[in-house]
Design an enzyme around this catalytic site. Structure first.
Site, PDB file in Angstrom:
ATOM      1  N   ASN A 162     -24.351  48.081  -7.399  1.00 14.99           N
ATOM      2  CA  ASN A 162     -24.201  48.757  -6.099  1.00 14.99           C
ATOM      3  C   ASN A 162     -24.631  47.833  -4.957  1.00 14.99           C
ATOM      4  O   ASN A 162     -25.506  46.973  -5.120  1.00 14.99           O
ATOM      5  CB  ASN A 162     -24.939  50.097  -6.045  1.00 14.99           C
ATOM      6  CG  ASN A 162     -26.377  50.074  -6.509  1.00 14.99           C
ATOM      7  OD1 ASN A 162     -26.765  49.225  -7.304  1.00 14.99           O
ATOM      8  ND2 ASN A 162     -27.168  51.000  -6.015  1.00 14.99           N
ATOM      9  N   ILE A 163     -23.976  48.027  -3.826  1.00 22.30           N
ATOM     10  CA  ILE A 163     -24.213  47.179  -2.645  1.00 22.30           C
ATOM     11  C   ILE A 163     -24.445  48.105  -1.457  1.00 22.30           C
ATOM     12  O   ILE A 163     -23.577  48.928  -1.126  1.00 22.30           O
ATOM     13  CB  ILE A 163     -23.004  46.260  -2.377  1.00 22.30           C
ATOM     14  CG1 ILE A 163     -22.778  45.326  -3.565  1.00 22.30           C
ATOM     15  CG2 ILE A 163     -23.235  45.452  -1.091  1.00 22.30           C
ATOM     16  CD1 ILE A 163     -21.512  44.480  -3.466  1.00 22.30           C
ATOM     17  N   GLU A 164     -25.619  47.980  -0.839  1.00 18.60           N
ATOM     18  CA  GLU A 164     -25.985  48.850   0.276  1.00 18.60           C
ATOM     19  C   GLU A 164     -25.927  48.096   1.606  1.00 18.60           C
ATOM     20  O   GLU A 164     -26.207  46.894   1.664  1.00 18.60           O
ATOM     21  CB  GLU A 164     -27.386  49.411   0.050  1.00 18.60           C
ATOM     22  CG  GLU A 164     -27.439  50.257  -1.222  1.00 18.60           C
ATOM     23  CD  GLU A 164     -28.799  50.846  -1.513  1.00 18.60           C
ATOM     24  OE1 GLU A 164     -29.805  50.366  -0.937  1.00 18.60           O
ATOM     25  OE2 GLU A 164     -28.846  51.787  -2.329  1.00 18.60           O
ATOM     26  N   CYS A 192     -20.870  52.154  -4.625  1.00 13.35           N
ATOM     27  CA  CYS A 192     -21.501  52.304  -5.939  1.00 13.35           C
ATOM     28  C   CYS A 192     -21.064  51.184  -6.884  1.00 13.35           C
ATOM     29  O   CYS A 192     -19.973  50.617  -6.751  1.00 13.35           O
ATOM     30  CB  CYS A 192     -21.096  53.632  -6.567  1.00 13.35           C
ATOM     31  SG  CYS A 192     -21.684  55.089  -5.716  1.00 13.35           S
ATOM     32  N   GLU A 222     -20.018  51.429  -9.878  1.00 16.91           N
ATOM     33  CA  GLU A 222     -18.804  51.749 -10.625  1.00 16.91           C
ATOM     34  C   GLU A 222     -17.559  51.321  -9.852  1.00 16.91           C
ATOM     35  O   GLU A 222     -16.615  50.770 -10.415  1.00 16.91           O
ATOM     36  CB  GLU A 222     -18.718  53.259 -10.896  1.00 16.91           C
ATOM     37  CG  GLU A 222     -19.813  53.802 -11.799  1.00 16.91           C
ATOM     38  CD  GLU A 222     -21.040  54.274 -11.037  1.00 16.91           C
ATOM     39  OE1 GLU A 222     -21.391  53.666 -10.000  1.00 16.91           O
ATOM     40  OE2 GLU A 222     -21.657  55.249 -11.481  1.00 16.91           O
TER      41      GLU A 222
HETATM   42  N1  THU Z   1     -25.186  54.762  -6.910  1.00 23.72           N
HETATM   43  C1  THU Z   1     -24.345  54.066  -7.728  1.00 23.72           C
HETATM   44  O1  THU Z   1     -24.161  52.855  -7.567  1.00 23.72           O
HETATM   45  N2  THU Z   1     -23.705  54.732  -8.706  1.00 23.72           N
HETATM   46  C2  THU Z   1     -23.904  56.052  -9.004  1.00 23.72           C
HETATM   47  O2  THU Z   1     -23.261  56.564  -9.892  1.00 23.72           O
HETATM   48  C3  THU Z   1     -24.897  56.824  -8.254  1.00 23.72           C
HETATM   49  C4  THU Z   1     -25.405  56.180  -7.021  1.00 23.72           C
HETATM   50  C5  THU Z   1     -25.910  54.030  -5.877  1.00 23.72           C
HETATM   51  C6  THU Z   1     -25.514  54.323  -4.457  1.00 23.72           C
HETATM   52  C7  THU Z   1     -26.755  53.896  -3.719  1.00 23.72           C
HETATM   53  O3  THU Z   1     -26.715  52.490  -3.528  1.00 23.72           O
HETATM   54  C8  THU Z   1     -27.885  54.185  -4.689  1.00 23.72           C
HETATM   55  O4  THU Z   1     -27.279  54.325  -5.962  1.00 23.72           O
HETATM   56  C9  THU Z   1     -28.683  55.428  -4.363  1.00 23.72           C
HETATM   57  O5  THU Z   1     -27.860  56.515  -4.189  1.00 23.72           O
END
Ligand code: THU
Length: 129
Positions: free
Chosen positions: A42-44, A53, A55
C-alpha cells in the site's frame, strides 16, 4: 506455481509498503494468467484520498504489464487475517478468472476463499451487456 511463492511475494511486498500516516503495512501478490507473479504494497499520500491499497497496486501492475486475468491473490497485513477492502474486491471482479484469494499470516498460516465468498451477488461487466 507453488502457493508459497505467492505468499512470499506478499510478505516481501509488505516490507516495502509506504505508510507514513497509518503505519499499517499491507502486501499483496497476484498470479497473472501469464504465469507471472506481481507484487505490491500500500502507498499512502498526505492528502489521504489518493492512497492505494496493496491489492490494487499488485493487480494494476499485472494488468499494465500484459496479464489479462488474475488467477490468485495473496494478501497479508499488520493485523492477523487482513482482508481486502470493498473497493479491491470490486477490482478483483473485473479481472478475475476462477480467482483464489489467500489471506496470509505466514507461510504456514493462511486461509483460502473464492471471490463469491468475499463479494457475493457482485456487479460486473456482464451486467452491462
Ligand atoms: N489497506 C490495504 O492496502 N489493503 C486492504 O485490504 C485494507 C487497507 C491499506 C490502506 C491504507 O494504506 C491502510 O491499509 C490503512 O487503511
Amino acid at each position: 506455481m507453488k502457493k508459497e511463492d505467492l505468499f512470499r511475494g506478499a510478505l516481501e511486498a509488505k516490507k516495502k509498503a509506504y505508510v507514513p500516516y497509518s503505519n499499517f503495512h499491507v502486501g499483496a501478490a497476484v498470479l497473472g494468467d501469464d504465469g507471472k507473479i506481481y507484487t505490491g504494497g500500500n502507498i499512502e499520500i498526505a492528502s489521504y484520498s489518493p492512497t492505494i491499497c496493496a491489492e490494487r497496486v499488485a493487480i494494476f501492475k499485472a494488468i499494465s504489464e500484459g496479464a489479462k486475468k488474475i488467477k490468485a491473490i495473496a494478501v497479508t497485513g499488520d493485523a492477523k487475517d487482513t482482508f481486502p477492502c470493498g473497493v479491491c474486491r470490486q477490482v478483483m471482479v473485473e479481472f478475475q478468472e476462477d480467482l483464489k484469494i489467500y489471506i496470509v499470516n505466514s507461510l504456514e498460516d493462511y486461509q483460502e476463499f473464492s471471490l463469491e465468498d468475499l463479494l457475493p451477488h457482485s456487479f460486473s461487466n456482464e451486467d452491462l451487456s
